[in-house]
Design an enzyme around this catalytic site. Structure first.
Site, PDB file in Angstrom:
ATOM      1  N   SER A  24      39.776  25.713 -19.610  1.00 46.33           N
ATOM      2  CA  SER A  24      38.703  25.045 -18.871  1.00 46.33           C
ATOM      3  C   SER A  24      38.691  25.503 -17.416  1.00 46.33           C
ATOM      4  O   SER A  24      39.754  25.773 -16.841  1.00 46.33           O
ATOM      5  CB  SER A  24      38.939  23.534 -18.953  1.00 46.33           C
ATOM      6  OG  SER A  24      37.777  22.821 -18.626  1.00 46.33           O
ATOM      7  N   ALA A  59      34.869  26.641 -10.731  1.00 42.34           N
ATOM      8  CA  ALA A  59      33.592  26.430 -10.042  1.00 42.34           C
ATOM      9  C   ALA A  59      33.505  27.388  -8.854  1.00 42.34           C
ATOM     10  O   ALA A  59      34.352  27.375  -7.959  1.00 42.34           O
ATOM     11  CB  ALA A  59      33.502  24.987  -9.562  1.00 42.34           C
ATOM     12  N   TYR A 188      27.933  17.277  -9.319  1.00 45.43           N
ATOM     13  CA  TYR A 188      27.515  18.350  -8.426  1.00 45.43           C
ATOM     14  C   TYR A 188      25.997  18.538  -8.532  1.00 45.43           C
ATOM     15  O   TYR A 188      25.313  17.768  -9.218  1.00 45.43           O
ATOM     16  CB  TYR A 188      28.329  19.621  -8.716  1.00 45.43           C
ATOM     17  CG  TYR A 188      29.807  19.365  -8.479  1.00 45.43           C
ATOM     18  CD1 TYR A 188      30.264  19.021  -7.204  1.00 45.43           C
ATOM     19  CD2 TYR A 188      30.723  19.372  -9.528  1.00 45.43           C
ATOM     20  CE1 TYR A 188      31.609  18.721  -6.983  1.00 45.43           C
ATOM     21  CE2 TYR A 188      32.075  19.069  -9.313  1.00 45.43           C
ATOM     22  CZ  TYR A 188      32.503  18.750  -8.030  1.00 45.43           C
ATOM     23  OH  TYR A 188      33.824  18.452  -7.811  1.00 45.43           O
ATOM     24  N   ARG A 236      27.870  23.469 -18.548  1.00 45.09           N
ATOM     25  CA  ARG A 236      28.692  22.258 -18.679  1.00 45.09           C
ATOM     26  C   ARG A 236      27.871  21.082 -18.169  1.00 45.09           C
ATOM     27  O   ARG A 236      27.304  21.149 -17.078  1.00 45.09           O
ATOM     28  CB  ARG A 236      29.985  22.389 -17.873  1.00 45.09           C
ATOM     29  CG  ARG A 236      30.754  21.052 -17.791  1.00 45.09           C
ATOM     30  CD  ARG A 236      32.156  21.194 -17.264  1.00 45.09           C
ATOM     31  NE  ARG A 236      33.055  21.708 -18.301  1.00 45.09           N
ATOM     32  CZ  ARG A 236      34.375  21.680 -18.216  1.00 45.09           C
ATOM     33  NH1 ARG A 236      34.973  21.186 -17.159  1.00 45.09           N
ATOM     34  NH2 ARG A 236      35.119  22.166 -19.193  1.00 45.09           N
ATOM     35  N   GLY A 342      42.301  21.821 -20.211  1.00 49.49           N
ATOM     36  CA  GLY A 342      42.515  21.966 -18.780  1.00 49.49           C
ATOM     37  C   GLY A 342      43.956  21.739 -18.389  1.00 49.49           C
ATOM     38  O   GLY A 342      44.788  22.653 -18.359  1.00 49.49           O
ATOM     39  N   ARG A 343      44.292  20.473 -18.143  1.00 50.56           N
ATOM     40  CA  ARG A 343      45.602  20.171 -17.553  1.00 50.56           C
ATOM     41  C   ARG A 343      46.770  20.579 -18.436  1.00 50.56           C
ATOM     42  O   ARG A 343      47.836  20.933 -17.918  1.00 50.56           O
ATOM     43  CB  ARG A 343      45.660  18.679 -17.196  1.00 50.56           C
ATOM     44  CG  ARG A 343      44.750  18.352 -16.003  1.00 50.56           C
ATOM     45  CD  ARG A 343      44.482  16.880 -15.909  1.00 50.56           C
ATOM     46  NE  ARG A 343      43.852  16.404 -17.134  1.00 50.56           N
ATOM     47  CZ  ARG A 343      43.667  15.121 -17.424  1.00 50.56           C
ATOM     48  NH1 ARG A 343      44.090  14.201 -16.583  1.00 50.56           N
ATOM     49  NH2 ARG A 343      43.078  14.773 -18.550  1.00 50.56           N
TER      50      ARG A 343
HETATM   51  C1  FNR Z   1      39.232  20.442 -12.963  1.00 53.70           C
HETATM   52  N1  FNR Z   1      38.022  20.315 -13.637  1.00 53.70           N
HETATM   53  C2  FNR Z   1      36.983  21.158 -13.337  1.00 53.70           C
HETATM   54  N2  FNR Z   1      35.836  21.135 -14.079  1.00 53.70           N
HETATM   55  C3  FNR Z   1      34.858  22.022 -13.866  1.00 53.70           C
HETATM   56  O1  FNR Z   1      33.847  21.993 -14.560  1.00 53.70           O
HETATM   57  N3  FNR Z   1      34.974  22.956 -12.873  1.00 53.70           N
HETATM   58  C4  FNR Z   1      36.067  23.033 -12.087  1.00 53.70           C
HETATM   59  O2  FNR Z   1      36.160  23.923 -11.238  1.00 53.70           O
HETATM   60  C5  FNR Z   1      37.093  22.074 -12.280  1.00 53.70           C
HETATM   61  N4  FNR Z   1      38.210  22.055 -11.483  1.00 53.70           N
HETATM   62  C6  FNR Z   1      39.318  21.320 -11.870  1.00 53.70           C
HETATM   63  C7  FNR Z   1      40.528  21.486 -11.195  1.00 53.70           C
HETATM   64  C8  FNR Z   1      41.669  20.813 -11.644  1.00 53.70           C
HETATM   65  C9  FNR Z   1      42.960  21.049 -10.937  1.00 53.70           C
HETATM   66  C10 FNR Z   1      41.578  19.944 -12.745  1.00 53.70           C
HETATM   67  C11 FNR Z   1      42.793  19.214 -13.265  1.00 53.70           C
HETATM   68  C12 FNR Z   1      40.365  19.747 -13.375  1.00 53.70           C
HETATM   69  C13 FNR Z   1      37.949  19.507 -14.863  1.00 53.70           C
HETATM   70  C14 FNR Z   1      38.579  20.268 -16.024  1.00 53.70           C
HETATM   71  O3  FNR Z   1      37.896  21.478 -16.289  1.00 53.70           O
HETATM   72  C15 FNR Z   1      38.579  19.401 -17.290  1.00 53.70           C
HETATM   73  O4  FNR Z   1      37.255  19.140 -17.652  1.00 53.70           O
HETATM   74  C16 FNR Z   1      39.332  18.100 -17.104  1.00 53.70           C
HETATM   75  O5  FNR Z   1      40.582  18.330 -16.488  1.00 53.70           O
HETATM   76  C17 FNR Z   1      39.551  17.376 -18.428  1.00 53.70           C
HETATM   77  O6  FNR Z   1      40.214  18.206 -19.353  1.00 53.70           O
HETATM   78  P1  FNR Z   1      41.808  18.086 -19.617  1.00 53.70           P
HETATM   79  O7  FNR Z   1      42.496  18.401 -18.346  1.00 53.70           O
HETATM   80  O8  FNR Z   1      42.058  16.676 -20.063  1.00 53.70           O
HETATM   81  O9  FNR Z   1      42.062  19.089 -20.702  1.00 53.70           O
END
Ligand code: FNR
Length: 373
Positions: A24, A59, A188, A236, A342-343
């Site tokens: 992600s 992003a 956003y 997204r 993501g995380r």
């Molecule tokens: C994010 N998320 C995020 N989403 C997105 O659309 N663009 C981005 O640039 C970011 N940046 C971002 C940075 C960090 C450090 C985190 C932890 C999260 C959200 C991410 O893509 C995801 O949708 C969420 O973290 C939920 O998924 P997980 O982490 O539960 O797998």
């Protein structure tokens, strides 16, 4: 070999992902003047090396004032393309596909990055690289209490932003990316136009559903001038604002049903991020899959609904997906075609190997790492 669905290839347009696990997009807040650097190379590179089918870079501001923070990645000038091209080439050398998320932060722009030491979610001052007087939104309504109150974007501002998305897509194409994802989620700019909570405009960009989705339609059309038909375009979205009177799951189904006509191939289902009074708990989905605050697969009920009612678009889902069996089950149930993680990938860059292990499949690591024989 009996591969689980999650480890089988998935093809969109002429791009084939070797499996259905996607990293992600995640902001790294590690750029200077929007440029990618060795941090991004290693960050992205580790996932390419360790088997992700697709990695979507964070992003990326299509204009300097469309960045979330002064430290965010950007693609608003040609010079920013060169190093991204090197990252793309590395990803390709490992058999991974790579995408970039093009973004305008709208009323959530010009904040401090989480580790800047200035406090997360506060408006960055000009001395600290911010642009507090040049934050735009659909209407002059403050989003997050600690962010700024945007000025209402003029039609000229909107046209300029649309053009900037196209130019950024041209650069993404020059860098060799396989996928462009439009960031239409998390409060956003594009999301803030979609939602009636943040968009109170009376012109052709506000009011009706069609008007509120006009910005997304124009952005996609402009991107498609430069982004070839044979490459997938994702968006997204936040499938729900989780707030009364806001954008909801039904709106998302309605939007998903017209995305193909916008030139978009896949909808990536996230939710929330628009208003601080969001309440992320359970009214969508059946009893076995109640969406709840950041529990496993909290956006799956949304993606499932879209996947089952809109048939001309592919669907991805993100949020709380970290268990290999569960991730595969989402795909088996046809609640999505791809899962984004993501995380878990931040904690564990070998997640793809864990998935393989969970299904007793051997993963082909690069030769340099192959010491099993
Ligand atoms: C994010 N998320 C995020 N989403 C997105 O659309 N663009 C981005 O640039 C970011 N940046 C971002 C940075 C960090 C450090 C985190 C932890 C999260 C959200 C991410 O893509 C995801 O949708 C969420 O973290 C939920 O998924 P997980 O982490 O539960 O797998």
């Amino acid at each position: 070999k009996n591969l689980p669905l999650i480890l089988t290839p998935f093809k969109l347009q002429s791009v084939e992902f070797k499996n259905r696990i996607v990293v992600s997009p995640m902001c790294q807040y590690s750029s200077v003047d929007g440029f990618a650097n060795s941090w991004h190379m290693v960050h992205v590179g580790q996932y390419a090396l360790r088997g992700a089918g697709l990695i979507i870079m964070e992003a990326t501001g299509v204009q300097p004032n469309g960045r979330i923070t002064p430290d965010c990645l950007g693609l608003w000038k040609d010079e920013q393309t060169a190093y991204l091209k090197e990252i793309v080439e590395y990803a390709h050398s490992q058999g991974a596909k790579i995408g970039i998320q093009l973004a305008h932060a709208g009323r959530k722009a010009s904040c401090y990055s989480p580790f800047s030491g200035n406090g997360w979610d506060k408006l960055a001052t000009t001395e600290n690289g911010g642009w507090p007087d040049n934050v735009v939104g659909p209407s002059a309504i403050q989003g997050w209490p600690t962010a700024g109150t945007p000025r209402e974007a003029s039609v000229k501002d909107i046209k300029d932003i649309v053009l900037s998305f196209g130019q950024a897509a041209r650069r993404a194409q020059e860098a060799g990316f396989d996928v462009v994802e439009i960031h239409g989620a998390h409060g956003y700019l594009i999301h803030s136009f979609l939602s009636p909570l943040s968009n109170h405009r009376n012109d052709e960009y506000g009011g009706s559903f069609e008007n509120r989705s006009r910005l997304l339609r124009e952005v996609a059309a402009e991107i498609r001038k430069y982004w070839p038909e044979e490459k997938p375009l994702f968006v997204r979205i936040s499938c729900s604002d989780w707030a009364d009177g806001g954008w909801n799951g039904d709106d998302s189904v309605k939007l998903a049903s017209v995305l193909k006509s916008f030139g978009i191939d896949l909808v990536d289902c996230s939710s929330a991020g628009l208003v601080p009074h969001q309440k992320m708990h359970g009214t969508v989905g059946g009893p076995s899959e109640k969406a709840h605050d950041h529990g496993p697969g909290w956006n799956v009920p949304f993606s499932d609904k879209i996947a089952k009612s809109v048939h001309d678009i592919s669907v991805a889902v993100v949020g709380g997906i970290q268990d290999p069996q569960y991730a595969n089950t989402i795909l088996e149930r046809k609640s999505a075609h791809l899962v984004l993680v993501g995380r878990e990938f931040l904690r564990n860059p070998t997640f793809v190997a864990d998935v393989a292990k969970a299904f007793n499949v051997e993963l082909n690591y690069p030769l340099q790492y192959n010491r099993s024989k």
